[in-house]
Design an enzyme around this catalytic site. Sequence first.
Site, PDB file in Angstrom:
ATOM      1  N   PHE A 118       0.860  -1.178   0.000  1.00 53.75           N
ATOM      2  CA  PHE A 118       0.000   0.000   0.000  1.00 53.75           C
ATOM      3  C   PHE A 118       0.896   1.227   0.000  1.00 53.75           C
ATOM      4  O   PHE A 118       1.705   1.404   0.903  1.00 53.75           O
ATOM      5  CB  PHE A 118      -0.932   0.039   1.219  1.00 53.75           C
ATOM      6  CG  PHE A 118      -1.854   1.230   1.189  1.00 53.75           C
ATOM      7  CD1 PHE A 118      -3.048   1.192   0.477  1.00 53.75           C
ATOM      8  CD2 PHE A 118      -1.511   2.415   1.831  1.00 53.75           C
ATOM      9  CE1 PHE A 118      -3.882   2.306   0.410  1.00 53.75           C
ATOM     10  CE2 PHE A 118      -2.338   3.531   1.769  1.00 53.75           C
ATOM     11  CZ  PHE A 118      -3.527   3.469   1.059  1.00 53.75           C
ATOM     12  N   ASP A 123       9.220   2.677   1.441  1.00 55.80           N
ATOM     13  CA  ASP A 123       8.006   3.322   1.941  1.00 55.80           C
ATOM     14  C   ASP A 123       7.934   3.062   3.440  1.00 55.80           C
ATOM     15  O   ASP A 123       7.491   2.007   3.881  1.00 55.80           O
ATOM     16  CB  ASP A 123       6.769   2.771   1.226  1.00 55.80           C
ATOM     17  CG  ASP A 123       5.489   3.457   1.706  1.00 55.80           C
ATOM     18  OD1 ASP A 123       5.526   4.132   2.757  1.00 55.80           O
ATOM     19  OD2 ASP A 123       4.449   3.292   1.033  1.00 55.80           O
ATOM     20  N   LYS A 148       3.186   9.322   8.560  1.00 57.01           N
ATOM     21  CA  LYS A 148       2.230   9.114   9.662  1.00 57.01           C
ATOM     22  C   LYS A 148       2.638   9.678  11.036  1.00 57.01           C
ATOM     23  O   LYS A 148       2.066  10.649  11.492  1.00 57.01           O
ATOM     24  CB  LYS A 148       1.889   7.631   9.769  1.00 57.01           C
ATOM     25  CG  LYS A 148       1.006   7.193   8.591  1.00 57.01           C
ATOM     26  CD  LYS A 148       0.420   5.829   8.796  1.00 57.01           C
ATOM     27  CE  LYS A 148      -0.746   5.578   7.872  1.00 57.01           C
ATOM     28  NZ  LYS A 148      -0.403   5.033   6.555  1.00 57.01           N
TER      29      LYS A 148
HETATM   30  C1  PLP Z   1      -0.737   5.257   5.156  1.00 59.93           C
HETATM   31  C2  PLP Z   1       0.265   4.839   4.162  1.00 59.93           C
HETATM   32  C3  PLP Z   1       0.477   5.563   2.976  1.00 59.93           C
HETATM   33  C4  PLP Z   1      -0.366   6.756   2.593  1.00 59.93           C
HETATM   34  O1  PLP Z   1      -0.307   7.787   3.533  1.00 59.93           O
HETATM   35  P1  PLP Z   1      -1.423   8.951   3.517  1.00 59.93           P
HETATM   36  O2  PLP Z   1      -0.893   9.933   4.521  1.00 59.93           O
HETATM   37  O3  PLP Z   1      -2.711   8.321   3.926  1.00 59.93           O
HETATM   38  O4  PLP Z   1      -1.466   9.487   2.149  1.00 59.93           O
HETATM   39  C5  PLP Z   1       1.484   5.150   2.138  1.00 59.93           C
HETATM   40  N1  PLP Z   1       2.242   4.085   2.426  1.00 59.93           N
HETATM   41  C6  PLP Z   1       2.075   3.363   3.545  1.00 59.93           C
HETATM   42  C7  PLP Z   1       2.970   2.207   3.833  1.00 59.93           C
HETATM   43  C8  PLP Z   1       1.069   3.705   4.447  1.00 59.93           C
HETATM   44  O5  PLP Z   1       0.866   2.970   5.544  1.00 59.93           O
END
Ligand code: PLP
Length: 394
Positions: free
Chosen positions: A135, A220, A249
């Site tokens: 994701f 990521d 986050k």
């Molecule tokens: C939450 C998340 C995103 C996206 O972050 P947003 O602030 O919601 O755009 C991207 N990559 C990972 C691994 C995430 O957990």
Amino acid sequence: MAEKTQPSVELTENFAVGNYARFPVAFTHGEGRYLWDEDGRRYLDFFSGLGVSCLGHGHPALLEAITEQAGKLLHTSNLYSHAPGAELARRLCELSFADRVFLCNSGTEAIEAAIKMARRAKPDRHEIVTAFGSFHGRTMGSLAATGQPALREGFGPMPPGFVHVEYGDPAAVAAAVNPGTAAVLVEPILGESGVVLPPPGYLAELRSICDREGLLLLLDEVQTGMGRTGTLFACEGEEVKPDILATAKGLAGGLPVGAVLATEQAAAALLPGSHGSTFGGNPVASAAALAVLDSFNKEGVLKNCQETGEYLAAGLRRLFEGHPDVVEVRGRGLMLGVEFSSPTAPLVAAALELGLLVNAAAGTVLRLLPPLTLTREEADEGLDLLETALKKVS
Ligand SMILES: *Cc1c(COP(=O)(O)O)cnc(C)c1O
């Protein structure tokens, strides 16, 4: 759960776009690891608003940094410099592999910037290898990178140039590499897909594939970063240095901010005018992120995350292992998951009813992302509530 309807729940149902399957709860305030709803009920927070509220709620130093900066200056745009943003960039470099930092407002924006940086850094190539089950966000580029076709349904056409391979399998990445490949993009641990840990050495093997093939390694760490797994970034635990790292986050403890950390060489790809953000790294969000890093330092937050994480994981194993519906208890630091053989939504709803916030990920995983400041007593309280919830649904 709410007995009488909480006013904000009804308003949201009537006026907000229906893109969230929200629980019928509206929170008014929080303190430490607890939240209160519009009926005055208290909840123990094992979710941190999706892994964001890393210092818990109402942390005094965070609050002070935000209010002090808000009193001085809210916004100037990125046509000028300001002390909190400058200092944040320096601190993130000092604390990581990075030489340079780009600040934005969210995880998906950090991923978009990382993708653009990688493509500019490898001008004659554009393909990015990512993983099934990953994701990376909801905007078009990060959505195309995300290895979950269902999330793209009805939103096409997607930007091309993303190839998906099995997560945790370096040989699959190596096999997907071709002369058009620019980069490999992975999460150190899959978050939204249910706290899935790759085999040990996965990131190191990806690093050596990238070195051999002349590719950039993009991590990521939007969810795994900022102490969530017990080190500031999860890649430190694997002793792997990426070329580009996206985080967001937990970065500002609850205010919207994202960051791309990059080596000098990768960062050099983004020249003036090539990318930008009006709000990115604004003074208040940056001041909040600095306060988070200060607290990590002064209050031993990462050590607490490691120790309380191990304590909570041991408790989860005691509680769940051997249960006929439980497949596995796993995770690192305070990013923990319990995989079931059946959907976990009923367990999550039962926990909410009892005053405990937990999350159902990937359908059959119970995901726990408590504040990194969680105490052992609160871990015990959460385990007791989970035990009761489990009895209610089995
Ligand atoms: C939450 C998340 C995103 C996206 O972050 P947003 O602030 O919601 O755009 C991207 N990559 C990972 C691994 C995430 O957990």
